[in-house]
Design a protein around this motif. Structure first.
Motif, mmCIF file in Angstrom:
data_model
loop_
_atom_site.group_PDB
_atom_site.id
_atom_site.type_symbol
_atom_site.label_atom_id
_atom_site.label_comp_id
_atom_site.label_asym_id
_atom_site.label_seq_id
_atom_site.Cartn_x
_atom_site.Cartn_y
_atom_site.Cartn_z
ATOM 1 N N GLN A 177 48.817 94.725 93.594
ATOM 2 C CA GLN A 177 50.096 95.372 93.293
ATOM 3 C C GLN A 177 50.983 94.518 92.394
ATOM 4 O OE1 GLN A 177 50.988 96.118 97.435
ATOM 5 N NE2 GLN A 177 50.866 98.326 97.111
ATOM 6 N N HIS A 178 50.788 93.180 92.456
ATOM 7 C CA HIS A 178 51.548 92.316 91.552
ATOM 8 C C HIS A 178 51.301 92.665 90.086
ATOM 9 C CE1 HIS A 178 51.708 89.360 94.998
ATOM 10 N NE2 HIS A 178 52.966 89.436 94.614
ATOM 11 N N LEU A 179 50.137 93.210 89.830
ATOM 12 C CA LEU A 179 49.752 93.449 88.447
ATOM 13 C C LEU A 179 50.233 94.796 87.913
ATOM 14 C CD1 LEU A 179 46.087 92.129 88.557
ATOM 15 C CD2 LEU A 179 48.189 90.866 88.076
ATOM 16 N N ARG A 180 50.714 95.623 88.834
ATOM 17 C CA ARG A 180 51.031 96.990 88.407
ATOM 18 C C ARG A 180 52.076 97.054 87.288
ATOM 19 N NH1 ARG A 180 51.342 102.539 91.802
ATOM 20 N NH2 ARG A 180 51.813 103.834 90.006
ATOM 21 N N PRO A 181 53.169 96.271 87.379
ATOM 22 C CA PRO A 181 54.152 96.352 86.279
ATOM 23 C C PRO A 181 53.544 95.977 84.925
ATOM 24 C CG PRO A 181 55.072 95.183 88.169
ATOM 25 C CD PRO A 181 53.612 95.383 88.466
ATOM 26 N N LEU A 182 52.600 95.039 84.933
ATOM 27 C CA LEU A 182 51.968 94.640 83.678
ATOM 28 C C LEU A 182 51.119 95.778 83.105
ATOM 29 C CD1 LEU A 182 50.893 91.137 84.961
ATOM 30 C CD2 LEU A 182 52.540 91.525 83.116
ATOM 31 N N VAL A 183 50.389 96.410 83.996
ATOM 32 C CA VAL A 183 49.533 97.516 83.548
ATOM 33 C C VAL A 183 50.384 98.678 83.064
ATOM 34 C CG1 VAL A 183 47.761 99.161 84.254
ATOM 35 C CG2 VAL A 183 47.659 96.787 85.056
ATOM 36 N N ASP A 184 51.461 98.959 83.802
ATOM 37 C CA ASP A 184 52.345 100.046 83.385
ATOM 38 C C ASP A 184 52.942 99.762 82.003
ATOM 39 O OD1 ASP A 184 51.817 101.350 85.737
ATOM 40 O OD2 ASP A 184 53.684 100.747 86.725
ATOM 41 N N ALA A 185 53.393 98.528 81.805
ATOM 42 C CA ALA A 185 53.986 98.167 80.513
ATOM 43 C C ALA A 185 52.950 98.264 79.391
ATOM 44 C CB ALA A 185 54.551 96.743 80.581
ATOM 45 N N TYR A 186 51.736 97.850 79.688
ATOM 46 C CA TYR A 186 50.649 97.911 78.699
ATOM 47 C C TYR A 186 50.384 99.353 78.292
ATOM 48 C CZ TYR A 186 45.754 97.382 77.045
ATOM 49 O OH TYR A 186 44.579 97.408 76.332
ATOM 50 N N ARG A 187 50.244 100.217 79.298
ATOM 51 C CA ARG A 187 49.911 101.610 78.994
ATOM 52 C C ARG A 187 51.070 102.317 78.283
ATOM 53 N NH1 ARG A 187 45.016 102.189 80.777
ATOM 54 N NH2 ARG A 187 44.341 101.565 82.860
ATOM 55 N N ALA A 188 52.290 102.000 78.708
ATOM 56 C CA ALA A 188 53.441 102.654 78.069
ATOM 57 C C ALA A 188 53.552 102.225 76.602
ATOM 58 C CB ALA A 188 54.722 102.294 78.831
ATOM 59 N N ALA A 189 53.338 100.936 76.341
ATOM 60 C CA ALA A 189 53.430 100.455 74.954
ATOM 61 C C ALA A 189 52.324 101.062 74.098
ATOM 62 C CB ALA A 189 53.339 98.923 74.925
ATOM 63 N N GLY A 190 51.138 101.189 74.680
ATOM 64 C CA GLY A 190 50.037 101.803 73.936
ATOM 65 C C GLY A 190 50.308 103.261 73.631
ATOM 66 N N ALA A 191 50.935 103.935 74.573
ATOM 67 C CA ALA A 191 51.251 105.351 74.359
ATOM 68 C C ALA A 191 52.336 105.496 73.295
ATOM 69 C CB ALA A 191 51.709 105.983 75.678
ATOM 70 N N ARG A 192 53.371 104.632 73.379
ATOM 71 C CA ARG A 192 54.436 104.689 72.367
ATOM 72 C C ARG A 192 53.887 104.432 70.963
ATOM 73 N NH1 ARG A 192 57.408 101.864 76.195
ATOM 74 N NH2 ARG A 192 57.029 99.873 75.135
ATOM 75 N N ALA A 193 52.898 103.537 70.879
ATOM 76 C CA ALA A 193 52.324 103.209 69.571
ATOM 77 C C ALA A 193 51.335 104.269 69.094
ATOM 78 C CB ALA A 193 51.642 101.837 69.632
ATOM 79 N N GLY A 194 51.080 105.248 69.945
ATOM 80 C CA GLY A 194 50.254 106.362 69.504
ATOM 81 C C GLY A 194 48.751 106.138 69.588
ATOM 82 N N HIS A 195 48.338 105.111 70.343
ATOM 83 C CA HIS A 195 46.886 104.887 70.453
ATOM 84 C C HIS A 195 46.475 104.592 71.898
ATOM 85 C CE1 HIS A 195 48.420 100.852 68.744
ATOM 86 N NE2 HIS A 195 48.493 100.789 70.056
ATOM 87 N N PRO A 196 46.870 105.481 72.830
ATOM 88 C CA PRO A 196 46.508 105.213 74.233
ATOM 89 C C PRO A 196 44.996 105.138 74.433
ATOM 90 C CG PRO A 196 47.252 107.489 73.949
ATOM 91 C CD PRO A 196 47.567 106.771 72.670
ATOM 92 N N GLU A 197 44.240 105.767 73.562
ATOM 93 C CA GLU A 197 42.784 105.775 73.744
ATOM 94 C C GLU A 197 42.161 104.427 73.413
ATOM 95 O OE1 GLU A 197 44.394 106.920 71.256
ATOM 96 O OE2 GLU A 197 43.389 106.120 69.482
ATOM 97 N N ARG A 198 42.918 103.550 72.747
ATOM 98 C CA ARG A 198 42.353 102.246 72.389
ATOM 99 C C ARG A 198 42.500 101.231 73.517
ATOM 100 N NH1 ARG A 198 45.065 100.962 66.688
ATOM 101 N NH2 ARG A 198 44.114 98.921 67.083
ATOM 102 N N LEU A 199 43.262 101.550 74.535
ATOM 103 C CA LEU A 199 43.537 100.560 75.580
ATOM 104 C C LEU A 199 42.320 100.336 76.481
ATOM 105 C CD1 LEU A 199 47.160 101.547 76.598
ATOM 106 C CD2 LEU A 199 46.365 100.101 74.715
ATOM 107 N N GLN A 200 42.113 99.083 76.832
ATOM 108 C CA GLN A 200 41.082 98.736 77.813
ATOM 109 C C GLN A 200 41.661 97.646 78.699
ATOM 110 O OE1 GLN A 200 36.918 98.272 76.320
ATOM 111 N NE2 GLN A 200 37.933 98.219 74.341
ATOM 112 N N LEU A 201 41.374 97.744 79.982
ATOM 113 C CA LEU A 201 41.972 96.809 80.936
ATOM 114 C C LEU A 201 40.895 96.004 81.642
ATOM 115 C CD1 LEU A 201 44.467 95.823 82.505
ATOM 116 C CD2 LEU A 201 44.082 97.727 84.090
ATOM 117 N N GLY A 202 41.100 94.688 81.722
ATOM 118 C CA GLY A 202 40.228 93.825 82.498
ATOM 119 C C GLY A 202 41.037 93.021 83.496
ATOM 120 N N LEU A 203 40.434 92.687 84.611
ATOM 121 C CA LEU A 203 41.071 91.809 85.594
ATOM 122 C C LEU A 203 40.159 90.613 85.809
ATOM 123 C CD1 LEU A 203 42.216 94.331 88.356
ATOM 124 C CD2 LEU A 203 43.513 93.489 86.396
ATOM 125 N N SER A 204 40.758 89.460 86.026
ATOM 126 C CA SER A 204 39.987 88.251 86.269
ATOM 127 C C SER A 204 40.532 87.571 87.515
ATOM 128 C CB SER A 204 40.127 87.307 85.068
ATOM 129 O OG SER A 204 39.511 86.076 85.334
#
Lengths: 378, 378
Positions: free
Chosen positions: A205-232
């Motif tokens: 759950q600590h990571l959720r704000p980061l993922v949300d920000a990532y997806r929102a920025a990708g959507a605003r930039a018009g390329h949500p389909e380019r996003l890929q998420l990894g966790l380590s």
């Protein structure tokens, strides 16, 4: 989804024996992990970059080139400290790796979790973020153009300069490694770059704000389909809970701050024991026909950071009691992917993924079999 | 003495077919040379560094790390363009290589025969020699000290900085690569560093002033016993003179200046044919039991620069008609050193060495089987 294994090449003193690990042994171990992971059908082998005596890998591309003796596993840094390096040289190194491995190289670029590299390479930590932003821009230009004209603050200008060799892959994959900074996740999303989150402890759950920000920025930039998420994350795979618990002294030594006020976490025995423990292993693997010299890990020294990426339905949903072997001495017979026995509690993995809002990760590193709550505010 | 093989990873258009070589193929060929040289009992595998589209190897340490899959051959750059690079990063890369190869890494540091690297890395060619001198000093300090305090003109200062990992070898061998500059040879002698002379054409007598200056400087500095001499030259090994002659179109293409006024040599057909040709091969080698797919070189594209280092009495003084195979596709069965059939005209080699005053080279690269007199004042 993909499963991978990552080594930072940590050089610790074994808390049981007092023996200092040797860099030459850790290097051989890392190459052994790569070969075994390749044979077991894992998807990615990753090498970290550090520039202090607690670690042995400062040049991921060089170590990964030796690991290119594997046949199909992908090879990435995790992370390349791009802010303190020359992006031209970084591209040259990884394009060479891509030629050697015939298209299996990747770069994961990050800002650095440590300050040592800034002193070593003559940079000011006050420029921490601008350094990374500028150099990421240059790295992308070098990747995407055979000749580059560019100028910036932190690196000499380029005028119609060719950078060679050219990678096999077009484009050479560049991921962004992000710790806990929301603006870094936003940048990755805005640029449409794949992002891997580093995750030492706590819940997803600590990571959720980061993922949300990532997806929102990708959507605003018009390329949500380019996003890929990894966790380590750290993962210790043992044959049973007691074997997994035996990692504690080494893990404590590994994470504790090595200098007064230095970066790290103190994991007390009480915190370790009090931590919620997932009694089920998330996954483990072993060749179905282990050769006689394929032994179990020799103890806490095999606590190399493991990260999970799973391709899901590719593997049978069977259980194995065998731990992920970690000795570089073993030489399992070459196994086809179908020969592997995989054990994974998939509903558990799926539920923890859903529960934390990290839906549809491309490279989700699963929650470790043992979640450690750490002292310190990570 | 030692025998080695060197590749610069030249990327040419095949003058017969018009086909452009691909970087991925040249990379695979280079690794094939390394493995074959290791199996044949050669002593050193060397990789050059260039930063222009006529070459494919800009990162010798990365390529050499892939070549560390060999078992005993030594691995060196030839040369590392130290003047334009960061000596800290160079040490990190080669110390990592040394860990991977368990003590088989070397650095050969040189100033660069080309100007492109200076533009690419933001240096002024007017500082050509000072850059190299300062960075060689830093590289030696990093090699010889676990923590370094240093300051200079061309690189940010270091204050009690550890540079990791540490090499297995103490010290990691650092050779100096010298072209035709007497003061460079003097510097190498003064510092007591081993020196390799690059040698494109002409007779060995051209090198005598360099060797004399090197030995005199080493004697003045009081450490003549530390001096070691290497020679590097082009060598095409063929089954017979006609096969060796067939390299001409490729060799011409390889050496000619690629841009107006650019660096290079034009080897005319007349000059090539008029050149004194040693009718005896100096050496060639092949596994005694060549496997069926161990074919002869496929033509001029195998003109990779070869350099000779011989350990003398280790090899039987027998003759073979087989050329040094060059195809990366071949997979000779593993051969013990004693299984090799070596052919070498040792009196000839010894006499040409004596005749040119290069007595007792530690790593003499022998005169090629075909001496090319080149146009141009080298």
């Amino acid at each position: 989804m993909e499963l991978g294994i990552l080594t930072l090449g940590d050089l610790q003193r074994d808390p049981r024996t007092g023996r200092q690990h040797r860099a030459v042994d850790r290097t051989a171990e890392a190459l052994g992990y790569a070969e075994l992971a390749d044979q077991l059908g894992l998807d990615v082998f990753a090498v970290g970059e550090h520039h202090s005596p607690e670690f042995t890998t400062s040049s991921p591309a060089v170590l990964l080139a030796a690991a290119a003796r594997t046949s199909r596993i992908r090879l990435t840094s995790a992370v390349t400290l791009l802010g303190v390096l020359d992006p031209v040289r970084v591209y040259e190194d990884f394009a060479t790796l891509d030629l050697i491995s015939r298209g299996r190289a990747e770069i994961t670029a990050g800002r650095s979790a440590f300050v040592e590299p800034f002193a070593l390479f003559g940079h000011d930590t006050a420029d921490y973020d601008q350094l990374f932003a500028e150099k990421l821009d240059l790295l992308l230009q070098v990747r995407d153009n055979e000749r580059v004209t560019w100028s910036g603050r932190y690196r000499p200008a380029l005028s119609d300069a060719p950078v060679i060799p050219r990678a096999v892959q077009e484009p050479l994959p560049i991921w962004v490694g992000v710790g806990g900074t929301v603006s870094s996740a936003e940048r990755a999303g805005r640029l449409g770059l794949p992002m891997t989150l580093g995750y030492i402890g706590g819940t997803l759950q600590h990571l959720r704000p980061l993922v949300d920000a990532y997806r929102a920025a990708g959507a605003r930039a018009g390329h949500p389909e380019r996003l890929q998420l990894g966790l380590s994350t750290h993962l210790y795979v043992g044959a049973n809970p007691a074997a997994a618990r035996a990692v504690y002294p080494y893990f404590h030594e590994y994470l504790r701050p090595k200098t007064p006020g230095g970066r790290g976490f103190t994991v007390t025995p009480a915190a370790f024991e009090a931590a919620p423990v997932r009694t089920a292993q998330l996954w483990s693997a072993a060749p179905r026909n282990s050769p006689p010299n394929c032994s179990t890990p020799s103890g806490p020294s095999d606590s190399t950071a493991c990260t999970g990426r799973s391709t899901g339905a590719d593997y049978p949903n069977a259980w194995s009691r065998s731990p992920l072997p970690g000795s570089p001495r073993m030489s399992p017979r070459p196994s086809a992917r179908g020969d592997l026995t995989w054990a994974r509690q998939r509903p558990e993995a799926a539920s923890c993924t859903r529960r934390d809002g990290l839906s549809n990760p491309t490279r989700a590193f699963f929650e470790p079999s043992r979640v450690l709550y750490l002292d310190g505010a990570h």
